[in-house]
Design an enzyme around this catalytic site. Sequence first.
Site, PDB file in Angstrom:
ATOM      1  CB  THR A  74      -0.874   0.060   1.267  1.00  0.00           C
ATOM      2  OG1 THR A  74       0.016   0.022   2.398  1.00  0.00           O
ATOM      3  CG2 THR A  74      -1.851  -1.108   1.322  1.00  0.00           C
ATOM      4  CG  HIS A 112       6.592  25.921   1.489  1.00  0.00           C
ATOM      5  ND1 HIS A 112       5.392  25.564   2.053  1.00  0.00           N
ATOM      6  CD2 HIS A 112       6.298  26.518   0.312  1.00  0.00           C
ATOM      7  CE1 HIS A 112       4.405  25.935   1.250  1.00  0.00           C
ATOM      8  NE2 HIS A 112       4.930  26.522   0.198  1.00  0.00           N
TER       9      HIS A 112
HETATM   10  C1  RB5 Z   1       2.729  -7.126   3.020  1.00  0.00           C
HETATM   11  O1  RB5 Z   1       1.793  -8.126   2.858  1.00  0.00           O
HETATM   12  C2  RB5 Z   1       2.041  -5.785   3.224  1.00  0.00           C
HETATM   13  O2  RB5 Z   1       1.506  -5.723   4.485  1.00  0.00           O
HETATM   14  C3  RB5 Z   1       3.009  -4.657   2.962  1.00  0.00           C
HETATM   15  O3  RB5 Z   1       3.500  -4.741   1.677  1.00  0.00           O
HETATM   16  C4  RB5 Z   1       2.462  -3.232   3.089  1.00  0.00           C
HETATM   17  O4  RB5 Z   1       1.300  -3.076   2.349  1.00  0.00           O
HETATM   18  C5  RB5 Z   1       2.338  -2.713   4.458  1.00  0.00           C
HETATM   19  O5  RB5 Z   1       1.957  -1.543   4.667  1.00  0.00           O
END
Ligand code: RB5
Length: 144
Positions: free
Chosen positions: A65, A132
């Site tokens: 993510t 900034h």
């Molecule tokens: C791994 O499965 C996943 O948790 C990692 O890649 C990430 O998304 C964590 O924030």
Amino acid sequence: MIAVASDHGGYALKQVILEHLAQRGTPAEDLGCNGERVDYPLYAEKLSRAVAAGQYERGILVCGTGIGVSIAANKIPGIRAALCGDCFSAEMSRQHNDANVLCLGGRVLGPELAKKIVDTYLDTPFSGAESHSRRIAMIKDLES
Ligand code: RB5
């Protein structure tokens, strides 16, 4: 020189980014992983410490993510890591925040959008505006 690292969740996008950096002639070093299951904080720390020490100009971190690596990277003094899912955020992360690490979600972004975000991030300078700079200094103060 740009450092690039990922966990297994970001590995496929990291490969796309490394290929893209090579194509645009941006020197880059791959700090791992090699696709095996790993713990993302280790790679976020490795890259962030190297960027903070001045071994690399900037870094790009990829996990599933982008959230985990951004949380971990921002624990390292001197690191301003920005999780970006669009080009406007990537532009602002440089102009306003002087972000020295870009975080991306390998399971979130398609390859073409990710490449545009990387280009925007790498090609946008810090504005240098006093307001900034002052806010970045305030963030630095939070580290002590
Ligand atoms: C791994 O499965 C996943 O948790 C990692 O890649 C990430 O998304 C964590 O924030």
